[in-house]
Design an enzyme around this catalytic site. Structure first.
Site, PDB file in Angstrom:
ATOM      1  N   GLY A 281      12.189  62.937  54.190  1.00  0.00           N
ATOM      2  CA  GLY A 281      12.319  63.633  55.467  1.00  0.00           C
ATOM      3  C   GLY A 281      12.084  65.113  55.272  1.00  0.00           C
ATOM      4  CE1 TYR A 344      15.429  66.262  59.724  1.00  0.00           C
ATOM      5  CE2 TYR A 344      17.403  66.585  61.055  1.00  0.00           C
ATOM      6  CZ  TYR A 344      16.800  66.143  59.894  1.00  0.00           C
ATOM      7  OH  TYR A 344      17.559  65.584  58.902  1.00  0.00           O
TER       8      TYR A 344
HETATM    9  N1  LIG Z   1      21.101  67.040  53.553  1.00  0.00           N
HETATM   10  C1  LIG Z   1      21.620  66.786  54.737  1.00  0.00           C
HETATM   11  O1  LIG Z   1      22.657  67.357  55.093  1.00  0.00           O
HETATM   12  C2  LIG Z   1      20.986  65.754  55.657  1.00  0.00           C
HETATM   13  C3  LIG Z   1      21.592  65.536  56.894  1.00  0.00           C
HETATM   14  C4  LIG Z   1      21.039  64.593  57.748  1.00  0.00           C
HETATM   15  C5  LIG Z   1      19.923  63.872  57.385  1.00  0.00           C
HETATM   16  N2  LIG Z   1      19.340  64.113  56.183  1.00  0.00           N
HETATM   17  C6  LIG Z   1      18.143  63.315  55.875  1.00  0.00           C
HETATM   18  O2  LIG Z   1      18.295  62.718  54.599  1.00  0.00           O
HETATM   19  C7  LIG Z   1      17.033  62.581  53.967  1.00  0.00           C
HETATM   20  C8  LIG Z   1      17.050  63.256  52.593  1.00  0.00           C
HETATM   21  O3  LIG Z   1      17.441  64.602  52.756  1.00  0.00           O
HETATM   22  P1  LIG Z   1      17.679  65.612  51.527  1.00  0.00           P
HETATM   23  O4  LIG Z   1      18.715  66.557  51.963  1.00  0.00           O
HETATM   24  O5  LIG Z   1      17.868  64.856  50.286  1.00  0.00           O
HETATM   25  O6  LIG Z   1      16.271  66.387  51.545  1.00  0.00           O
HETATM   26  P2  LIG Z   1      15.386  66.962  50.338  1.00  0.00           P
HETATM   27  O7  LIG Z   1      14.457  67.911  50.961  1.00  0.00           O
HETATM   28  O8  LIG Z   1      16.263  67.427  49.220  1.00  0.00           O
HETATM   29  O9  LIG Z   1      14.604  65.660  49.837  1.00  0.00           O
HETATM   30  C9  LIG Z   1      13.625  65.028  50.603  1.00  0.00           C
HETATM   31  C10 LIG Z   1      12.595  64.415  49.674  1.00  0.00           C
HETATM   32  O10 LIG Z   1      11.589  63.800  50.497  1.00  0.00           O
HETATM   33  C11 LIG Z   1      10.338  64.095  49.903  1.00  0.00           C
HETATM   34  N3  LIG Z   1       9.260  64.024  50.893  1.00  0.00           N
HETATM   35  C12 LIG Z   1       9.003  64.889  51.910  1.00  0.00           C
HETATM   36  N4  LIG Z   1       7.873  64.529  52.544  1.00  0.00           N
HETATM   37  C13 LIG Z   1       7.421  63.407  51.952  1.00  0.00           C
HETATM   38  C14 LIG Z   1       6.298  62.577  52.144  1.00  0.00           C
HETATM   39  N5  LIG Z   1       5.391  62.842  53.104  1.00  0.00           N
HETATM   40  N6  LIG Z   1       6.112  61.505  51.339  1.00  0.00           N
HETATM   41  C15 LIG Z   1       6.998  61.234  50.351  1.00  0.00           C
HETATM   42  N7  LIG Z   1       8.089  62.000  50.103  1.00  0.00           N
HETATM   43  C16 LIG Z   1       8.300  63.069  50.898  1.00  0.00           C
HETATM   44  C17 LIG Z   1      10.501  65.506  49.369  1.00  0.00           C
HETATM   45  O11 LIG Z   1       9.494  65.827  48.405  1.00  0.00           O
HETATM   46  C18 LIG Z   1      11.905  65.453  48.794  1.00  0.00           C
HETATM   47  O12 LIG Z   1      11.919  65.047  47.446  1.00  0.00           O
HETATM   48  C19 LIG Z   1      16.015  63.199  54.941  1.00  0.00           C
HETATM   49  O13 LIG Z   1      15.453  62.179  55.737  1.00  0.00           O
HETATM   50  C20 LIG Z   1      16.865  64.117  55.774  1.00  0.00           C
HETATM   51  O14 LIG Z   1      16.295  64.363  57.034  1.00  0.00           O
HETATM   52  C21 LIG Z   1      19.844  65.038  55.324  1.00  0.00           C
END
Ligand SMILES: NC(=O)c1ccc[n+]([C@@H]2O[C@H](COP(=O)([O-])OP(=O)(O)OC[C@H]3O[C@@H](n4cnc5c(N)ncnc54)[C@H](O)[C@@H]3O)[C@@H](O)[C@H]2O)c1
Length: 439
Positions: A281, A344
């Protein structure tokens, strides 16, 4: 970025000062690790009124190996069978059961109220069972000390379907989940040979697995016995390889938005996929008035459209095996909305729509369940980059007064992924410490 406030309130002067100032009192939360007990004390099994499911529920709880009892001075968990609460008057039984014992619940304790789906044909039953939702959500807000409260709706004819969910909710695996309503279907649970390795023999693919939540998901699925394929963009290949090597997993550098993404995934898993985790994401925040079309489009493409495309292709090609699990990643932003995140929040709300619509059909046509995690504030590199004031607000504005950890999302994913979780379908489970944002 470490949560210094949580640390400070754990010291004697910190506790004294923050109490005097009426500031939040986050309790340190225990997470599960192999070899440690699920509960640090007995499980009190109570019933509101006369319930037909009590015996079967008791037998199911006994199977968990927890110390189940009808009386305890300091229970580590309470399960209240409220399936027989079908009138407003019977709600008094809920009060009568929990009022005398709620104060004695151990710190970090668990309360699970077991109910049934509100009936479309009986508005008295529906009122009483819906009342349990308000009850659970309020108790979650007032209970404190790191304790959590959930409502689990079961099919009374299929009590056994609740086994994996009760084990999850009655353990530190669900430490950052509170105030949730989880509704089970009557699907029979898949077999579990070994509860310490429930994913043995299963193949899982996690997108966005190089770092953050995805890396933690891959790690927990591997811990639970799965063969894991870690997918991330080619630009993150080094980090991806390091993560995969650490877990004994396979790295698949691939942009999930690529036109041939589904074929390349299928080629990487000739044995098929048992667990597909859509975690990748991105955010490209701007208020709508300042948002160019490319920022809008990239977020919709990565977070939603690629999930729809790959899910469709992998289901129709039969790459997702029968009894498979599809787990997507929503967000509380998709439920509550967020300033600067129209793109988003739209993408994450879209995930919720996808899950609710596809789940019953995927189960009927392919024997596959479809669920989503909706994380709140999770301590990752993404949230460490958030400005201090907003970060502090995000951490404290929930019933547990702290941020969650990637492992909290990972444990939830692993519970969805289990063969025994066949009855968990179409659920959006918030991993947000009962955030004040959204329902
Ligand atoms: N961290 C939070 O508080 C939070 C809250 C709600 C939702 N989320 C969701 O959880 C998920 C993970 O979040 P995170 O905090 O670990 O984010 P992050 O940015 O640390 O990790 C996301 C990973 O997805 C990979 N990625 C992005 N685009 C891509 C693509 N086109 N193809 C393949 N891989 C791709 C990135 O390279 C990265 O390694 C996401 O979907 C995010 O929206 C996170």
């Amino acid at each position: 970025m470490a949560d210094r406030y949580l640390h400070f309130t754990g010291t004697a002067p910190g506790r004294f000062l923050t109490r005097r100032l009426g500031l939040p009192q986050p309790a340190p939360l225990r997470r599960w690790s192999p070899g440690t007990p699920s509960l640090d004390g007995p499980l009190l099994h109570l019933t509101a009124g006369e319930s037909a499911t009590t015996k079967e529920l008791g037998a199911l709880l006994a199977e968990t190996g927890l110390d189940v009892t009808g009386q305890a001075d300091r229970p580590a968990a309470i399960v209240l069978d409220a399936t027989a609460v079908t009138t407003a008057g019977a709600l008094g039984e809920v009060h009568a059961a929990l009022h005398p014992v709620v104060r004695s619940l151990a710190p970090g304790g668990r309360i699970v109220v077991v109910g049934v789906r509100p009936s479309a044909g009986d508005h008295h039953q529906a009122a009483a069972q819906q009342a349990l939702e308000g009850f659970v959500r309020s108790l979650g807000k007032e209970i404190g000390k790191g304790a959590t409260v959930q409502l689990l709706r079961i099919e009374p004819e299929s009590v056994a379907s609740a086994g994996s969910t009760l084990r999850f909710l009655l353990s530190p695996r669900s430490a950052y989940i509170s105030g949730q309503v989880i509704e089970l279907t009557d699907a029979a649970p898949g077999p579990v040979a070994d509860w310490t390795a429930p994913l043995a023999g299963r193949t899982a693919l996690v997108t966005g697995a190089a770092r953050g939540i995805g890396a933690s998901v891959a790690s927990v699925l591997a811990r639970d016995g799965a063969r894991v394929v870690c997918l991330d963009i080619p630009q993150a290949a080094d980090e991806l390889t390091r993560t995969a090597d650490r877990l004994g997993a396979t790295a698949l550098p691939l942009d999930i938005t690529a036109a041939d993404a589904a074929e390349r995934i299928a080629a990487a898993v000739p044995q098929g996929l048992d667990v597909l985790v859509h975690n990748a994401g991105i955010t490209r925040d701007r208020r709508l008035a300042n948002m160019p079309a490319d920022r809008w489009a990239s977020v919709i493409d990565v977070n939603l459209d690629s999930v729809l495309r790959t899910t469709d292709a992998l289901l129709s090609s039969g790459t997702v095996n029968r009894d498979g699990r599809i787990i997507a990643t929503a967000s509380i932003a998709g439920i509550a909305g967020n300033n600067g995140q129209t793109n988003y929040a739209a993408s994450k709300a879209g995930i919720i729509g996808l899950v609710r619509s596809l789940a019953p059909r995927a189960a009927a046509d392919h024997g596959v369940t479809v669920n989503a995690v909706a994380p709140g504030f999770i301590e990752t590199k993404m949230t460490a980059a958030v400005p201090l004031f907003i970060r502090e607000a995000g951490r404290r504005m929930n019933s547990l007064s702290q941020g969650g950890l990637p492992v909290d999302v990972a444990e939830t994913t692993a519970w969805f992924a289990q063969p025994a979780s066949s009855a968990v379908n179409g659920q959006i489970v918030r991993v947000c410490g009962q955030s004040l944002l959204g329902a």
